[in-house]
Scaffold this active site. Structure first.
Site, short mmCIF file in Angstrom:
data_model
loop_
_atom_site.label_atom_id
_atom_site.label_comp_id
_atom_site.label_asym_id
_atom_site.label_seq_id
_atom_site.Cartn_x
_atom_site.Cartn_y
_atom_site.Cartn_z
CB ALA A 61 -0.89 -0.02 1.24
N GLY A 102 0.77 -5.02 0.87
CA GLY A 102 -0.38 -5.08 -0.03
C GLY A 102 -0.02 -5.66 -1.38
CD GLU A 105 -2.37 -7.68 2.62
OE1 GLU A 105 -2.05 -6.49 2.37
OE2 GLU A 105 -2.99 -8.00 3.64
CD GLU A 125 1.42 -5.63 5.64
OE1 GLU A 125 2.28 -6.47 5.99
OE2 GLU A 125 0.79 -5.72 4.56
N1 T1G Z 1 4.61 3.25 -0.10
C1 T1G Z 1 5.09 4.41 -0.56
N2 T1G Z 1 6.42 4.65 -0.76
C2 T1G Z 1 7.25 3.66 -0.48
C3 T1G Z 1 6.81 2.41 0.00
C4 T1G Z 1 5.43 2.22 0.18
N3 T1G Z 1 4.92 1.06 0.59
N4 T1G Z 1 7.92 1.63 0.19
C5 T1G Z 1 8.97 2.38 -0.16
N5 T1G Z 1 8.58 3.59 -0.56
C6 T1G Z 1 9.43 4.68 -1.05
C7 T1G Z 1 10.33 5.23 0.04
O1 T1G Z 1 9.63 6.20 0.81
C8 T1G Z 1 11.42 5.84 -0.82
O2 T1G Z 1 10.87 7.01 -1.39
C9 T1G Z 1 11.56 4.89 -1.98
O3 T1G Z 1 10.32 4.16 -2.01
C10 T1G Z 1 12.69 3.93 -1.86
O4 T1G Z 1 12.54 3.31 -0.57
C11 T1G Z 1 -2.88 -3.04 3.20
C12 T1G Z 1 -1.41 -1.50 4.78
C13 T1G Z 1 10.23 -1.66 -0.71
C14 T1G Z 1 12.09 -2.91 0.41
O5 T1G Z 1 6.15 -1.69 4.62
O6 T1G Z 1 10.56 -2.01 2.93
O7 T1G Z 1 0.83 -2.65 2.44
O8 T1G Z 1 11.54 8.67 0.35
O9 T1G Z 1 14.84 3.78 0.25
O10 T1G Z 1 16.03 0.33 0.12
O11 T1G Z 1 -1.67 -4.72 4.27
O12 T1G Z 1 11.18 0.65 0.79
O13 T1G Z 1 13.01 8.27 -1.63
O14 T1G Z 1 10.75 9.41 -1.92
O15 T1G Z 1 13.42 1.96 1.31
O16 T1G Z 1 15.20 -0.22 -2.27
C15 T1G Z 1 3.76 -2.37 3.53
C16 T1G Z 1 8.14 -0.63 2.99
C17 T1G Z 1 3.01 -1.09 3.40
C18 T1G Z 1 7.34 -1.83 2.56
C19 T1G Z 1 12.56 -0.89 -0.97
N6 T1G Z 1 4.99 -2.27 2.78
N7 T1G Z 1 9.21 -0.39 2.06
O17 T1G Z 1 13.75 -0.64 -0.26
O18 T1G Z 1 14.30 1.69 -1.07
S1 T1G Z 1 1.54 -1.14 4.36
C20 T1G Z 1 6.11 -1.91 3.41
C21 T1G Z 1 10.37 -1.09 2.15
C22 T1G Z 1 0.57 -2.23 3.52
C23 T1G Z 1 -1.49 -3.58 3.47
C24 T1G Z 1 -0.65 -2.65 4.27
C25 T1G Z 1 11.44 -0.66 1.22
C26 T1G Z 1 11.55 -1.56 -0.02
P1 T1G Z 1 11.59 8.44 -1.14
P2 T1G Z 1 13.84 2.69 0.10
P3 T1G Z 1 14.92 0.26 -0.89
#
Ligand code: T1G
Length: 700
Positions: A61, A102, A105, A125
């Site tokens: 997400a 997501g 999912e 999450e």
């Molecule tokens: N949403 C929006 N932006 C995201 C993002 C996300 N999920 N994940 C990363 N970014 C942006 C981050 O802010 C940065 O942007 C850029 O991507 C590079 O990130 C319904 C509710 C995917 C392994 O928790 O673990 O799904 O700040 O430096 O080292 O159940 O990012 O530079 O503008 O970390 O290559 C669940 C979190 C969401 C994944 C990539 N997903 N992200 O790592 O790059 S909640 C997460 C990560 C959800 C559902 C629920 C890592 C990465 P900027 P980065 P990276």
């Protein structure tokens, strides 16, 4: 829209295209559902493939949407997944690189999943104080089994696709592609093959989900998870949701997951963790340094000083595979430093944290020298010599003589003026502060101190290399103590005044440790050495005589009670032990000091102790923002979390002040300003705080 649609023969392809990680924001969700409708309406289309452009299938997400109406705007993620499940044509997820949250999912809502090897698969999450909110707790156990799924959901850790594909009986992946390069073609071929099949399309929701010893297993899971997550509500809710998957109908389980997700979204812990997720990434952004500023290549590093800091600093680069040359003045100092580095690596090998061959590879990258001339080819040279300006002057004079043009010259100074250091060279644009925290090979925080003349490409390069050596880098301007030490100065002053006014060291430590700090100020002083603060206070007494302190800490040092290293400090210690024992001698000294000051001790509440210590950080942090030393409040939070043990679930001092309400913080400060101690000036709420309160705003 941020999802592309095309048709290849009789296969429709929907490609998520929302860089950087195909976050499932509103526009992307619309793109998916519109692509799906087109495919279903097109008679020529027999099957559908969903994949992601760029470096991820999907990172989940869109975290940036959280807290905004778009996050739940239909088609929300649940609706998108439902639409996939209702598709009358087979939908195949072609998964590569990153498939998280997501994104996983979404893939679980497809009929089939083809994955490239090397894909990081996770439901992370819980690291945001949440639980999977689009069916992950109900579908993942159905394809991987309850225990594997619960471990992944409660840890939030990524597992490689080939590992999951090798699990006996797994139904997560229908096919593992030969390589990332062949994934797409193999997924299209797979889609064609299933399009020809008759019968019902497979739905994960229809798979059974049971655990043979359900009650016992989940009791065990609750006990284990509960013990590890005292300050976080989410992990135990993950257990509840997965247990529901084994005991309730699918839609009932989905309802339970949704209830937990919605509740967790508004908990202070989740709000703090999501703030930190964004703050950590924002910290690498420097407002006046464009993201595309060219970085200088850093192929070799020089470190001056093989002491504790120099050795630790060198290890960071060796760990990243970057050759290091360490310079010392004497061979025995070099030998001692190398021996310490070896000891650190050997300890990691013994704990199984480092493979023996990796240890040897790292040591092979390490050179030593007694001559500055051997640093002439280094791209980055970091000095970690004695914290005295005269010594720094000699070192930077030598570096100016030998370093090649374009080499970055960095000082690990923790308090000295980087502009003065830069002036020791003819190349101030190449000089920067890189303040590591001890132990330098362990602590994540790196304060990058920009001098008035530090080049923007130097800053961009240092921020880039910081990411490579896995540091959380925060840019600070030049002032006494930069960000962290300038704030801890005020924190320590309040700790001393609290003793003068009636508290004991153990009461102060216990109160702030209950708030969540790993260690209170007095236990920390005994660990780090009370003489360090003593030396800084002596220097400050000359430079800023108007800064008032409690004399207690000086009296303690005059007794030679520097802490664990002298066997006694604020606390007593048994020989060879680290347990802090309240000291009758020290408490008597504090009482006598109060009498000298004519202070009648009063009972001080734990609440006041915590507010005096934490709001001291907040007020100084606000001044740091006003002075432009830090560019954003999230940077200050990152400094305090990664360098000073501020409790993560509270999000950092500035975020915590937002949660308390700046009005309440300012009112508390005004009360402290009336305190008989002559500290009224400090407790005047910073102008920035007064402005934000007047405008009903928060730290941004
Ligand atoms: N949403 C929006 N932006 C995201 C993002 C996300 N999920 N994940 C990363 N970014 C942006 C981050 O802010 C940065 O942007 C850029 O991507 C590079 O990130 C319904 C509710 C995917 C392994 O928790 O673990 O799904 O700040 O430096 O080292 O159940 O990012 O530079 O503008 O970390 O290559 C669940 C979190 C969401 C994944 C990539 N997903 N992200 O790592 O790059 S909640 C997460 C990560 C959800 C559902 C629920 C890592 C990465 P900027 P980065 P990276």
């Amino acid at each position: 829209m941020t999802a592309e649609y095309k048709v290849l023969g009789d296969v429709a392809v929907i490609t998520l295209a929302n860089p950087p990680v195909n976050g499932l924001g509103y526009a992307t969700r619309v793109g998916i559902t519109e692509g799906l409708s087109k495919a279903l309406d097109d008679g020529a289309v027999k099957a559908i493939v969903i994949t992601g452009a760029g470096k991820a299938f999907s990172g989940g997400a869109d975290i940036k949407e959280f807290g905004t109406p778009k996050a739940i705007q239909d088609p929300n993620l649940l609706s998108v997944i439902l639409a996939l499940e209702h598709s009358t044509k087979p939908v195949v997820a072609a998964i590569h690189s990153v498939c998280m949250g997501g994104g996983l999912e979404l893939a679980l809502g497809c009929h089939y999943r083809v994955a490239a090897p090397g894909t990081s698969v996770a439901l992370p999450e819980v690291k945001l104080g949440l639980l999977p909110g689009a069916g992950g707790t109900q579908r993942l156990p159905r394809v991987l089994g309850v225990e594997t799924a619960l471990n992944m959901i409660v840890s939030g850790e990524a597992v490689k696709s080939e590992v999951l594909a090798s699990l006996p009986g797994q139904k997560l992946f229908d096919k593992l592609a030969a390589s990332p390069e062949s994934l797409f073609d193999e997924a299209v071929e797979f889609a064609k093959s299933v399009a020809a099949k008759d019968g019902e399309l497979p739905l994960v929701r229809n798979l059974p989900c049971k655990h043979p010893q359900g009650d016992a297993y989940f009791q065990f899971a609750r006990n284990t998870v509960g013990a590890m997550s005292k300050n976080y509500p989410a992990p135990l809710k993950c257990v509840d949701a997965v247990e529901a998957a084994t005991k309730r109908k699918f839609d009932e389980g989905m309802a339970e997951e949704r209830r937990h997700f919605t509740n967790l979204m508004f908990t202070p812990e989740s709000i703090a963790l999501r703030h930190l997720f964004m703050a950590e990434r924002a910290a690498s952004r420097i407002p006046d340094v464009p993201d595309d500023t060219p970085q200088r290549p850093i192929k070799t590093v020089g470190v001056i000083g093989a002491g504790t800091m120099g050795g630790g600093i060198a290890m960071n680069f060796l760990n990243a595979g970057i050759p290091v040359t360490i310079l010392e003045m004497k061979q025995e100092a070099l030998d001692r430093g190398i021996a310490t580095i070896r000891k650190n690596y050997e300890a990691q090998v013994k704990k199984g944290k480092l493979k023996a061959d990796k240890y040897e590879q790292r040591m092979a990258l390490l050179k030593t020298t007694l001559s500055y001339d051997d640093l002439k080819d280094a791209d980055l040279i970091i000095e970690a010599v004695f914290e005295e300006l005269g010594v720094k002057e000699k070192v930077f004079g030598e570096l100016d003589r030998v370093a090649k043009p374009g080499a970055i010259l960095a000082s690990n100074t923790s308090t000295l003026d980087v502009d003065k250091i830069a002036a020791f060279t003819k190349r101030p644009q190449d000089v920067v502060g890189m303040h590591f925290f001890s132990p330098a090979n362990v602590m994540k925080l790196l304060e990058v101190v920009r001098g008035a003349k530090t080049g923007k490409d130097v800053l961009a390069t240092v921020m880039g290399i910081a990411k490579k050596i896995k540091k959380t880098a925060v840019v600070s301007g030049v002032c006494d103590g930069f960000i962290g030490n300038r704030m801890i100065e005020q924190y320590s002053r309040q700790a001393g005044f609290l003793l003068d006014e009636g508290a004991t060291p153990q009461q102060v430590d216990k109160a702030i440790e209950k708030f969540g700090f790993a260690m209170g100020p007095f236990r920390m002083g005994d660990l780090a050495g009370n003489d360090i603060g003593w030396a800084i206070r002596k220097r400050r007494a000359v430079e800023t005589p108007d800064m008032k302190y409690s004399r207690t800490a000086d009296k303690l040092c005059e007794l030679g009670r520097f802490g664990q290293k002298t066997g006694a400090g604020w606390y007593d210690y048994q020989p060879g032990k680290r347990d802090a024992i309240p000291s009758a001698l020290v408490n008597k000294m504090i009482e006598d000091h109060r009498k000298e000051l004519g202070i009648t001790p009063r009972k001080i509440s734990d609440e006041e102790i915590v507010q005096r210590l934490v709001y001291a950080l907040v007020n100084e942090g606000a001044h740091i923002l006003e002075d432009g030393i830090a560019s954003k409040s999230g940077d200050i939070d990152m400094v305090y979390l990664t360098g000073y043990g501020f409790p993560i679930w509270r999000g950092g001092p500035m975020h915590y002040a937002n949660q308390v309400g700046l009005y309440n913080v300012a009112e508390a400060m005004k009360r402290f300003a009336k305190n008989p101690r002559d500290d009224a000036d400090f407790w005047q709420p910073a102008p920035l705080i007064r402005k934000l309160v007047a405008e009903g705003r928060q730290f941004g």
